[in-house]
Design an enzyme around this catalytic site. Structure first.
Site, PDB file in Angstrom:
ATOM      1  N   GLU A   1      16.781 -33.036 -43.439  1.00  0.00           N
ATOM      2  CA  GLU A   1      15.620 -33.785 -43.878  1.00  0.00           C
ATOM      3  C   GLU A   1      14.598 -33.172 -42.829  1.00  0.00           C
ATOM      4  O   GLU A   1      14.619 -33.837 -41.903  1.00  0.00           O
ATOM      5  CB  GLU A   1      15.713 -35.384 -44.348  1.00  0.00           C
ATOM      6  CG  GLU A   1      14.562 -35.751 -45.196  1.00  0.00           C
ATOM      7  CD  GLU A   1      13.337 -35.681 -44.387  1.00  0.00           C
ATOM      8  OE1 GLU A   1      12.265 -35.458 -45.170  1.00  0.00           O
ATOM      9  OE2 GLU A   1      13.429 -35.940 -43.314  1.00  0.00           O
TER      10      GLU A   1
ATOM     11  N   CYS B   1      11.015 -41.786 -45.841  1.00  0.00           N
ATOM     12  CA  CYS B   1      11.950 -41.053 -46.200  1.00  0.00           C
ATOM     13  C   CYS B   1      12.333 -41.143 -47.514  1.00  0.00           C
ATOM     14  O   CYS B   1      12.749 -42.149 -47.985  1.00  0.00           O
ATOM     15  CB  CYS B   1      13.289 -41.086 -45.269  1.00  0.00           C
ATOM     16  SG  CYS B   1      14.302 -39.696 -45.814  1.00  0.00           S
TER      17      CYS B   1
ATOM     18  N   CYS C   1      16.653 -41.225 -47.280  1.00  0.00           N
ATOM     19  CA  CYS C   1      16.974 -42.554 -46.945  1.00  0.00           C
ATOM     20  C   CYS C   1      16.286 -43.415 -47.806  1.00  0.00           C
ATOM     21  O   CYS C   1      15.508 -44.301 -47.650  1.00  0.00           O
ATOM     22  CB  CYS C   1      16.899 -42.921 -45.592  1.00  0.00           C
ATOM     23  SG  CYS C   1      17.046 -41.431 -44.410  1.00  0.00           S
TER      24      CYS C   1
ATOM     25  N   HIS D   1      14.693 -47.864 -45.967  1.00  0.00           N
ATOM     26  CA  HIS D   1      13.423 -48.315 -45.026  1.00  0.00           C
ATOM     27  C   HIS D   1      12.800 -49.332 -45.870  1.00  0.00           C
ATOM     28  O   HIS D   1      12.195 -50.313 -45.234  1.00  0.00           O
ATOM     29  CB  HIS D   1      12.595 -47.135 -45.058  1.00  0.00           C
ATOM     30  CG  HIS D   1      12.836 -46.042 -43.911  1.00  0.00           C
ATOM     31  ND1 HIS D   1      12.481 -46.213 -42.848  1.00  0.00           N
ATOM     32  CD2 HIS D   1      13.240 -44.669 -44.039  1.00  0.00           C
ATOM     33  CE1 HIS D   1      13.087 -45.280 -42.083  1.00  0.00           C
ATOM     34  NE2 HIS D   1      13.610 -44.425 -42.787  1.00  0.00           N
TER      35      HIS D   1
ATOM     36  N   ARG E   1      22.315 -42.956 -41.728  1.00  0.00           N
ATOM     37  CA  ARG E   1      22.204 -41.997 -40.416  1.00  0.00           C
ATOM     38  C   ARG E   1      22.406 -42.906 -39.008  1.00  0.00           C
ATOM     39  O   ARG E   1      22.400 -42.378 -37.909  1.00  0.00           O
ATOM     40  CB  ARG E   1      20.999 -41.411 -40.360  1.00  0.00           C
ATOM     41  CG  ARG E   1      21.147 -40.175 -41.250  1.00  0.00           C
ATOM     42  CD  ARG E   1      19.830 -39.298 -41.784  1.00  0.00           C
ATOM     43  NE  ARG E   1      19.974 -38.492 -42.609  1.00  0.00           N
ATOM     44  CZ  ARG E   1      20.264 -38.680 -43.926  1.00  0.00           C
ATOM     45  NH1 ARG E   1      20.269 -39.892 -44.531  1.00  0.00           N
ATOM     46  NH2 ARG E   1      20.369 -37.646 -45.034  1.00  0.00           N
TER      47      ARG E   1
ATOM     48  N   SER F   1      17.080 -41.308 -36.580  1.00  0.00           N
ATOM     49  CA  SER F   1      16.832 -40.148 -35.874  1.00  0.00           C
ATOM     50  C   SER F   1      16.004 -39.976 -34.939  1.00  0.00           C
ATOM     51  O   SER F   1      15.705 -39.331 -34.113  1.00  0.00           O
ATOM     52  CB  SER F   1      16.506 -39.030 -36.905  1.00  0.00           C
ATOM     53  OG  SER F   1      17.330 -38.832 -38.248  1.00  0.00           O
TER      54      SER F   1
ATOM     55  N   CYS G   1      17.236 -36.489 -40.077  1.00  0.00           N
ATOM     56  CA  CYS G   1      16.519 -36.792 -41.108  1.00  0.00           C
ATOM     57  C   CYS G   1      15.040 -37.191 -40.074  1.00  0.00           C
ATOM     58  O   CYS G   1      14.824 -38.141 -39.589  1.00  0.00           O
ATOM     59  CB  CYS G   1      16.791 -38.357 -41.573  1.00  0.00           C
ATOM     60  SG  CYS G   1      16.003 -38.514 -43.262  1.00  0.00           S
TER      61      CYS G   1
ATOM     62  N   CYS H   1      12.085 -39.472 -41.107  1.00  0.00           N
ATOM     63  CA  CYS H   1      12.241 -40.526 -40.708  1.00  0.00           C
ATOM     64  C   CYS H   1      11.934 -40.774 -39.252  1.00  0.00           C
ATOM     65  O   CYS H   1      11.114 -41.728 -38.853  1.00  0.00           O
ATOM     66  CB  CYS H   1      13.820 -40.915 -40.679  1.00  0.00           C
ATOM     67  SG  CYS H   1      14.339 -41.438 -42.451  1.00  0.00           S
TER      68      CYS H   1
END
Lengths: 587, 365
Positions: free
Chosen positions: A14, A61, A64, A68, A500, A523, A567, A570
């Site tokens: 991502e 994101c 995900c 969030h 993640r 990330s 990601c 993110c």
């Protein structure tokens, strides 16, 4: 011989990630990880209604797509001291769990598999031998010779056109691909099957959140009311059902459908994902010896059984592991000013009191300050700022977050199912526990925690149905919905163990509006650049020492980077207040 | 081994052993989306079989990958059908095998080999504040967009960010984010907004291009009328409750459980044009309102700044509850009459949009 390797774009992730590495005699001496895109979502969040924040934060994101939003509503609930009903907790657990299972399976087959699986080699496979292989490793019903012959024919149809589309210019035939043609064909078949499976299992999010990607949430509970009136049952049925009067999707039909999704998730994980991971890992045992990186691991913990304020009820425990030492799990405090801090020494941001100091997210600030080269550019000045990602540190240390951190934390805590799964996998592969600290260990940990979650889903669902049967249909706490009921100043943290890794949002609310909003995401921990002390981030550390067979086909680098499941949207979104600007605004 | 003759969908399908049934399913979805009679499916299939697999280049700029995730959720056409048989997806960061230089080479080669014919799909906005705010392979988004658009037959701006600027352009727009249409003005552009767009709407627009070789009819915001022609509110199954003045006051009161109108909880359905209430999401499972949350208005330009999300719209009929209540109390049952009229309209629309299933097709001679 020294050579600079640049991989940009890093694909099958991502977001926008760039890796630069210094090759010395065919091995990586140093590596640098750079996020190359910024949007500034925290700056956009300033001044908004905190009840709206989840929708903005969710758009950090789309992969995900749940976590969030949950981190955001939890942060606001924590700030305002809002408790949510048990059913809302269960709905969130089901949605988080479904997100993991969906996301980990897609990561394995659609983002990571092509690092290990040579798609073109699958054309050489014998479908009958592929069937024998598939039946020897798992109990998936789709495993006949005819089934694999059909997949092979479909793949051949594509290859024969000479236009491979997404498979064009892949590193097919690279000597680092070691699966026999039959294993490649089996994996390609499951790549396609997983694509079909994933779009069906998101039905759970669509029922409880209205759509996927980006299902809906609400501060104070879950937005979906339970459709309890008998005359309203059945609104969720049928692909082309246009709806009629009354009810929500969460009725008898919706519940049955959720149950079917949970069953489908469990069978795919048990029959396809776990066996495939172990089978593929068996051909790449040397990847259990490299790609470790930091050796420090951090988990915030999640999936509450007794409310979000009681970590003792979490399925995933909280804690930090230092220097591979599983015998002591360190306590983690997300509110403590001296524990989690973010640095910007090598990031394109500035701090009011200088680039070398760390800041806890409650008093975090980020001022966009692009000092990199004007595009088009060939190299980044890695001795200066080189990334849109910040460098978070826990008590000054760089930490890895994610599936491996969680599995190690569970293992260290003596979680019975984790011990059983890890020991089973290690025994099957004939590897010591230390093999977990590696590229393939990270990938295997992701698979094993998916199994743990697939099993846990049923428990949450059963509890939810039992609550409804017992007459508890509450899903939302409206007590503190109106801003007039809030204190003038409040601050809170919302955390989630995202697929993640550890994710947390910190929010400061003044006079009913968002005054500061900070997200430190998985990330950011893993993909961040060096800190002022020169300590590398997790990606950068993990790449060190990798041999690269062919710099034009950097398969080895992709394997380790993908094992983290990057990601980057993110990780890079961080633009927020500095105190002066905020003061100016409120005046 | 390589036979260029197989370079169209029909022969690729036959060689790949794709069932006629799967293929017709794709065509049927297209026919249903465009409200075409079932008999037209044969013609669509014939047109598609003769078409070469179109080259598609997908560029991702300031985005969250939600639009790509949505693409993969499409039930018809499916993502695996698209990438194996219907298009040649020559550049797509999230899905493609190649990385770095090899990925960029694939893009260059596709642009060269299909000059003037390839389709460019963009998700994400483009930052004009500083070229360094978003780069790929060291190249700024604005430069890459211009470079690839030059040889494209058409551009599809997928998602509200690419179509209208989206969340990066929400106030105070820290990076100077703009939509595709602010950079490209010499190519046909189709806006497919939504945060993200509905999966089958993304693939439906793609299917239109593949089938008819051109672009669908657009509204004044550049959106295909076929998917964005009606408001959520007009097609909402809860619309009759609005007309009757029955509203949920909070998220789990009796009204919420009975599926009453979410207007008072801030639903933006009355001012939002999209197909959520008709195609629904994720194979027709639900859409936001059916799952208890008001519409955020995500397919409208500037929707991020039209909130707060939970504040009721100020409608021309300022006090809808009172208006409907008075009507009902007067015995005229105006509200109910409106509801009946609305149901009639819905039934007609429903008939026009009757889905054509594979089963229906197979019944035909």
């Amino acid at each position: 011989m020294s050579e600079r390797l640049v991989i940009d774009p890093v694909t099958r992730i991502e977001g926008h990630l760039r890796i630069e590495a210094q090759l010395q005699d065919g091995a990586i001496a140093e590596a640098w990880s750079a996020g190359t895109m910024v949007r500034g979502i925290e700056l956009i969040l300033r001044g908004r209604d905190p009840r709206d924040a989840w929708a903005f934060a969710q758009r950090i994101c789309g992969v995900c797509t749940v976590v969030h939003a949950v981190a955001s509503v939890r942060a606001v609930e924590n700030a305002l001291k809002v408790t949510i009903p048990p059913n809302a907790e269960l709905i969130r657990n089901l949605m988080i769990g479904a997100q993991y299972i969906h996301d980990h399976v897609m990561h394995f087959y659609h983002l990571h598999a092509l690092d290990w699986v040579d798609v073109v080699s699958a054309l050489k496979a014998d479908p009958k031998a592929t069937s024998t292989l598939a039946q020897s490793i798992g109990s998936h019903p789709q495993s006949s010779p005819g089934y694999f012959a059909d997949v092979q024919k479909r793949l051949k149809g594509l290859v024969d056109t000479g236009r491979l589309g997404i498979f064009q210019n892949g590193y097919w035939g690279h000597p680092a691909y070691r699966l026999p043609p039959e294993a490649n064909l089996m994996a390609v078949a499951h790549y396609l099957e997983a694509l079909a499976w994933q779009r069906d299992v998101v039905a759970l999010h669509a029922i409880l959140g209205g759509k996927n990607p980006h299902p809906n949430f609400v501060v104070g509970g879950a937005p979906i009311a339970i459709s309890i009136y008998p005359e309203h049952q059945g609104q969720g049925k049928g692909p082309h059902y246009r709806g009629g009067q009354g009810g929500t999707t969460l009725d008898v039909v919706g519940l049955e459908r959720i149950q079917a999704v949970i069953a489908s998730m469990k069978s795919f994980v048990d029959q396809v994902y776990v066996p495939d991971t172990l089978a593929i890992a068996g051909f790449y045992k040397d990847w259990f010896k490299q790609g470790e990186g930091l050796g420090n691991f951090l988990s915030y913990g999640d999936l509450p059984g007794k409310g979000i304020d009681d970590p003792s009820g979490f399925l995933f425990p909280r804690g930090a592991i230092l220097n591979r030492d599983l015998s002591s799990l360190h306590e983690v405090d997300l509110d403590a000013d001296d524990q989690i801090q973010e640095y910007v020494a090598h990031s394109w941001y500035d701090y009011a009191d200088g680039k070398d100091k760390g800041r806890h997210p409650y008093r975090g600030e980020t001022n966009i300050d692009y000092t990199g080269p004007q595009p088009p550019y060939r190299h980044l000045p890695v001795e200066q700022a080189y990334s849109w990602i910040k460098s978070p540190r826990w008590k000054g240390r760089a930490m890895e977050v994610g599936p491996l951190a969680r599995v190690l934390t569970l293992y260290a805590k003596g979680h019975a199912q984790t011990k059983e799964l890890v020991d089973m996998a290690l025994k099957k592969l004939d590897l010591p526990v230390t093999a977990l600290f590696s590229t393939m260990g990270r990938t295997a940990a992701r698979t094993l925690e998916t199994k743990i979650l697939a099993d846990a889903m049923q428990g949450w669902y059963d509890q939810f149905v039992a609550n409804i049967k017992a007459g508890d249909v509450s899903t939302f706490n409206e007590a503190l919905w109106e801003p007039s009921s809030w204190p003038r100043h409040a601050q809170g943290v919302g955390f989630v163990e995202a697929p993640r890794g550890g994710l947390a949002h910190w929010v400061v609310i003044d006079d009913g509006k968002v005054a500061n909003y900070q997200a430190v995401v998985p990330s950011t921990w893993n993909a961040g650049p060096r800190d002022p002390q020169g300590q590398p981030g997790a990606y950068e550390a993990a790449l060190k020492g990798h041999a690269v067979h062919d710099a034009k086909q950097p398969l080895e680098v992709l394997r380790t980077i993908h094992s983290f499941d990057p990601c980057i949207a993110c990780a890079v979104h961080l633009t927020d207040d500095n105190d002066d600007a905020f003061a100016a605004r409120v005046l | 081994m390589k036979r260029p003759a197989a370079n169209n969908i029909g022969s690729a399908l036959r060689e790949a052993g794709i069932s006629r049934r799967d293929f017709l399913g794709f065509c049927a979805t297209l026919a249903a989306a465009y409200a075409l009679p079932a008999a037209s499916v044969g013609a669509i299939a014939a047109a598609l079989e003769k078409a070469p697999r179109a080259s598609v280049i997908w560029l991702s700029f300031q985005e969250c990958t939600g639009c790509t995730e949505s693409l993969t959720r499409s039930h018809a056409p499916t993502i695996e059908g698209l990438i194996l048989e219907q298009i040649s997806l020559d550049y797509h960061h999230t899905l493609q095998a190649a990385a770095g230089e090899a990925a960029e080479q694939a893009r260059m080669e596709a642009m060269r080999a299909n000059a003037g014919k390839y389709l460019l799909i963009v998700d994400g906005s483009v930052p004009l504040g500083n070229a360094g705010y978003s780069t790929i392979a060291g190249v700024s988004n604005v430069d890459m967009l211009k470079e690839v658009a030059q040889g494209a037959a058409a551009v599809i701006a997928v998602g509200t960010c690419a179509a209208y600027g989206g969340i990066p352009a929400a106030q105070p727009n820290p990076t100077g984010a703009v939509p595709v249409s602010a950079v490209i003005n010499d190519k046909p552009i189709v806006n497919v907004p939504g945060c993200p767009p509905i999966p089958v709407v993304i693939t439906g627009v793609l299917a239109h291009f593949l089938t008819f070789g051109g672009l669908p009819e657009l509204d004044d915001l550049g959106r295909p009328k076929i998917f964005y022609g009606e408001s959520i509110h007009d097609r909402c199954y809860r619309r009759p409750f609005y007309d009757q003045g029955k509203f949920a006051e909070t998220f789990d009161d009796e009204g919420a459980r009975r599926g009453w109108c979410l207007f008072k909880l801030g639903c933006k359905g009355p001012v939002t044009y999209n197909a959520c209430a008709t195609t629904k999401w994720n194979n027709g499972v639900s859409f936001p309102i059916q799952s208890g949350h008001g519409c955020l208005g995500c397919s409208q330009p500037g929707f991020w700044d039209m909130g707060p999300f939970y504040k009721a719209l100020s409608m021309p009929t300022a006090n809808v509850e009172k208006a409907a209540g008075i009507a009902a109390a007067a015995g005229v049952a105006a509200g109910a009459a409106m509801a009946v009229a609305n149901r009639g309209k819905k039934a007609a629309a429903k008939a026009a949009h009757a889905p054509v299933t594979v089963e229906d097709l197979e019944k035909k001679p």
